[in-house]
Design an enzyme around this catalytic site. Structure first.
Site, PDB file in Angstrom:
ATOM      1  N   LYS A  77      34.510  96.950 -22.825  1.00 18.74           N
ATOM      2  CA  LYS A  77      35.148  98.211 -21.759  1.00 18.74           C
ATOM      3  C   LYS A  77      35.117 100.032 -21.327  1.00 18.74           C
ATOM      4  O   LYS A  77      34.883  99.970 -20.650  1.00 18.74           O
ATOM      5  CB  LYS A  77      35.785  97.543 -20.144  1.00 18.74           C
ATOM      6  CG  LYS A  77      35.323  96.009 -19.456  1.00 18.74           C
ATOM      7  CD  LYS A  77      36.307  95.358 -18.875  1.00 18.74           C
ATOM      8  CE  LYS A  77      35.868  94.262 -18.726  1.00 18.74           C
ATOM      9  NZ  LYS A  77      37.180  93.325 -17.799  1.00 18.74           N
ATOM     10  N   GLY A  78      35.909  99.537 -22.398  1.00 20.02           N
ATOM     11  CA  GLY A  78      36.496 101.180 -22.768  1.00 20.02           C
ATOM     12  C   GLY A  78      36.015 102.355 -22.970  1.00 20.02           C
ATOM     13  O   GLY A  78      36.136 103.250 -22.361  1.00 20.02           O
ATOM     14  N   GLU A 126      32.070 104.993 -28.741  1.00 15.37           N
ATOM     15  CA  GLU A 126      32.905 104.495 -28.457  1.00 15.37           C
ATOM     16  C   GLU A 126      34.415 104.986 -28.073  1.00 15.37           C
ATOM     17  O   GLU A 126      34.417 106.464 -27.393  1.00 15.37           O
ATOM     18  CB  GLU A 126      33.509 104.260 -29.656  1.00 15.37           C
ATOM     19  CG  GLU A 126      33.065 102.294 -30.459  1.00 15.37           C
ATOM     20  CD  GLU A 126      33.995 101.557 -29.924  1.00 15.37           C
ATOM     21  OE1 GLU A 126      34.983 101.847 -28.586  1.00 15.37           O
ATOM     22  OE2 GLU A 126      33.694 100.553 -30.466  1.00 15.37           O
ATOM     23  N   ASP A 127      34.556 104.728 -27.387  1.00 16.64           N
ATOM     24  CA  ASP A 127      36.023 104.751 -26.955  1.00 16.64           C
ATOM     25  C   ASP A 127      37.134 105.432 -27.572  1.00 16.64           C
ATOM     26  O   ASP A 127      37.557 106.282 -27.860  1.00 16.64           O
ATOM     27  CB  ASP A 127      36.684 104.542 -25.668  1.00 16.64           C
ATOM     28  CG  ASP A 127      37.088 102.253 -26.105  1.00 16.64           C
ATOM     29  OD1 ASP A 127      36.921 102.299 -27.360  1.00 16.64           O
ATOM     30  OD2 ASP A 127      37.958 101.630 -25.309  1.00 16.64           O
ATOM     31  N   ASP A 148      40.022 103.701 -33.891  1.00 15.01           N
ATOM     32  CA  ASP A 148      41.521 102.435 -34.554  1.00 15.01           C
ATOM     33  C   ASP A 148      41.567 102.134 -35.962  1.00 15.01           C
ATOM     34  O   ASP A 148      41.440 102.923 -37.000  1.00 15.01           O
ATOM     35  CB  ASP A 148      42.528 101.699 -33.509  1.00 15.01           C
ATOM     36  CG  ASP A 148      43.601 101.220 -33.879  1.00 15.01           C
ATOM     37  OD1 ASP A 148      44.008 102.374 -34.617  1.00 15.01           O
ATOM     38  OD2 ASP A 148      44.668 100.827 -32.840  1.00 15.01           O
ATOM     39  N   LYS A 193      42.421 107.796 -33.643  1.00 16.27           N
ATOM     40  CA  LYS A 193      43.632 107.762 -34.198  1.00 16.27           C
ATOM     41  C   LYS A 193      43.420 107.449 -35.587  1.00 16.27           C
ATOM     42  O   LYS A 193      43.671 107.415 -36.808  1.00 16.27           O
ATOM     43  CB  LYS A 193      44.060 106.395 -33.911  1.00 16.27           C
ATOM     44  CG  LYS A 193      44.551 106.221 -32.443  1.00 16.27           C
ATOM     45  CD  LYS A 193      45.408 105.075 -32.643  1.00 16.27           C
ATOM     46  CE  LYS A 193      45.215 103.955 -31.118  1.00 16.27           C
ATOM     47  NZ  LYS A 193      46.775 102.996 -31.055  1.00 16.27           N
TER      48      LYS A 193
HETATM   49  P1  IMP Z   1      39.794  98.851 -33.790  1.00 14.35           P
HETATM   50  O1  IMP Z   1      38.592  97.692 -34.094  1.00 14.35           O
HETATM   51  O2  IMP Z   1      41.174  98.821 -34.543  1.00 14.35           O
HETATM   52  O3  IMP Z   1      39.008 100.453 -34.121  1.00 14.35           O
HETATM   53  O4  IMP Z   1      39.550  98.799 -32.365  1.00 14.35           O
HETATM   54  C1  IMP Z   1      38.604  99.307 -31.260  1.00 14.35           C
HETATM   55  C2  IMP Z   1      38.992  99.351 -30.271  1.00 14.35           C
HETATM   56  O5  IMP Z   1      40.542  98.481 -29.668  1.00 14.35           O
HETATM   57  C3  IMP Z   1      38.636 100.510 -29.013  1.00 14.35           C
HETATM   58  O6  IMP Z   1      36.709  99.680 -28.444  1.00 14.35           O
HETATM   59  C4  IMP Z   1      39.789  99.599 -27.283  1.00 14.35           C
HETATM   60  O7  IMP Z   1      39.294  98.942 -26.921  1.00 14.35           O
HETATM   61  C5  IMP Z   1      40.528  99.264 -28.777  1.00 14.35           C
HETATM   62  N1  IMP Z   1      41.882  99.946 -28.937  1.00 14.35           N
HETATM   63  C6  IMP Z   1      42.197 100.270 -29.642  1.00 14.35           C
HETATM   64  N2  IMP Z   1      43.433 101.367 -29.583  1.00 14.35           N
HETATM   65  C7  IMP Z   1      43.968 100.776 -28.187  1.00 14.35           C
HETATM   66  C8  IMP Z   1      44.692 101.891 -27.258  1.00 14.35           C
HETATM   67  O8  IMP Z   1      45.409 102.913 -28.089  1.00 14.35           O
HETATM   68  N3  IMP Z   1      44.495 101.981 -25.838  1.00 14.35           N
HETATM   69  C9  IMP Z   1      43.749 101.259 -25.221  1.00 14.35           C
HETATM   70  N4  IMP Z   1      42.313 100.796 -25.974  1.00 14.35           N
HETATM   71  C10 IMP Z   1      42.805 100.851 -27.746  1.00 14.35           C
HETATM   72 MG    MG Z   2      40.134  97.610 -25.203  1.00 13.90          MG
END
Ligand code: IMP
Ligand code: MG
Length: 179
Positions: free
Chosen positions: A43-44, A99-100, A103, A131
């Site tokens: 949803k982000g 994508e929002d 990370d 990030k």
């Molecule tokens: P990844 O798989 O670790 O890259 O995480 C990606 C997803 O995790 C993003 O699309 C967000 O929905 C969520 N996410 C990662 N970091 C944050 C944060 O700091 N705040 C809120 N959601 C996050």
């Molecule tokens: Mg999320």
């Protein structure tokens, strides 16, 4: 007005708007004369998509996917689940994943692999936030909006346990709110 659980505003409405406008201009130029399907990751990314789509001047289409990688935790489990898939085939189409935040990159890595297997013409990624230094996997993300520190951030679509998505800015969540 800052939310009481937010310790610092990283990007205010004006900074976000300027960033979205410039991403929109780049994307419009890069896909000039081509039709692109924006695949929004729910949803982000819903607010980012709403603004970004209006900053793109080309003929676009929009579809949505929902994946879950976090549950109610503040870090990635690496396990990605498709909760809602695309409505239509993407074979032979230009795909831009919206994508929002990038990370660990584990969610996106899974998504890119999954979408590539459907034989699109191209797959690129636009992320509003990156990030810095957190990526555990190398992801080719063509469009990056804003670099953010290694903190848990909320607002402008980003949640913690489904809250804070409606904050108009992006801010650091007080660790007390999730520990
Ligand atoms: P990844 O798989 O670790 O890259 O995480 C990606 C997803 O995790 C993003 O699309 C967000 O929905 C969520 N996410 C990662 N970091 C944050 C944060 O700091 N705040 C809120 N959601 C996050
Ligand atoms: Mg999320």
């Amino acid at each position: 007005m800052m939310h009481e659980d937010v310790t610092e505003v990283l990007f205010d409405e004006q900074q976000i708007a300027a960033c979205v406008r410039s991403l929109g201009a780049r994307i419009s130029a890069d896909y000039a004369g081509e039709k692109v399907l924006l695949v929004t990751v729910l949803k982000g990314a819903f607010i980012f998509m709403a603004d970004l789509s209006r900053a793109i001047t080309n003929d676009i289409e929009i579809d949505f996917m929902a994946v879950s990688s976090y549950g109610a935790e503040a870090r990635s489990s690496g396990v990605v689940r498709i909760i809602k898939d695309l409505n239509a085939s993407i074979e032979g189409r230009h795909i831009l994943i919206v994508e929002d935040i990038l990370d660990s990159g584990l969610t996106l890595k899974y998504l890119i692999k999954n979408l590539r297997s459907r034989r699109p013409l191209s797959v690129e990624v636009v992320t509003l936030l990156l990030k810095e230094g957190k990526q555990e996997t190398d992801i080719q993300c063509k469009y990056v909006g804003l670099i953010c520190p290694d903190e848990f951030v909320v607002g402008y679509g980003l949640d913690y346990a489904e809250s804070y998505r409606n904050l108009p800015y992006i801010g650091i969540l007080n660790p007390k709110a999730y520990s």
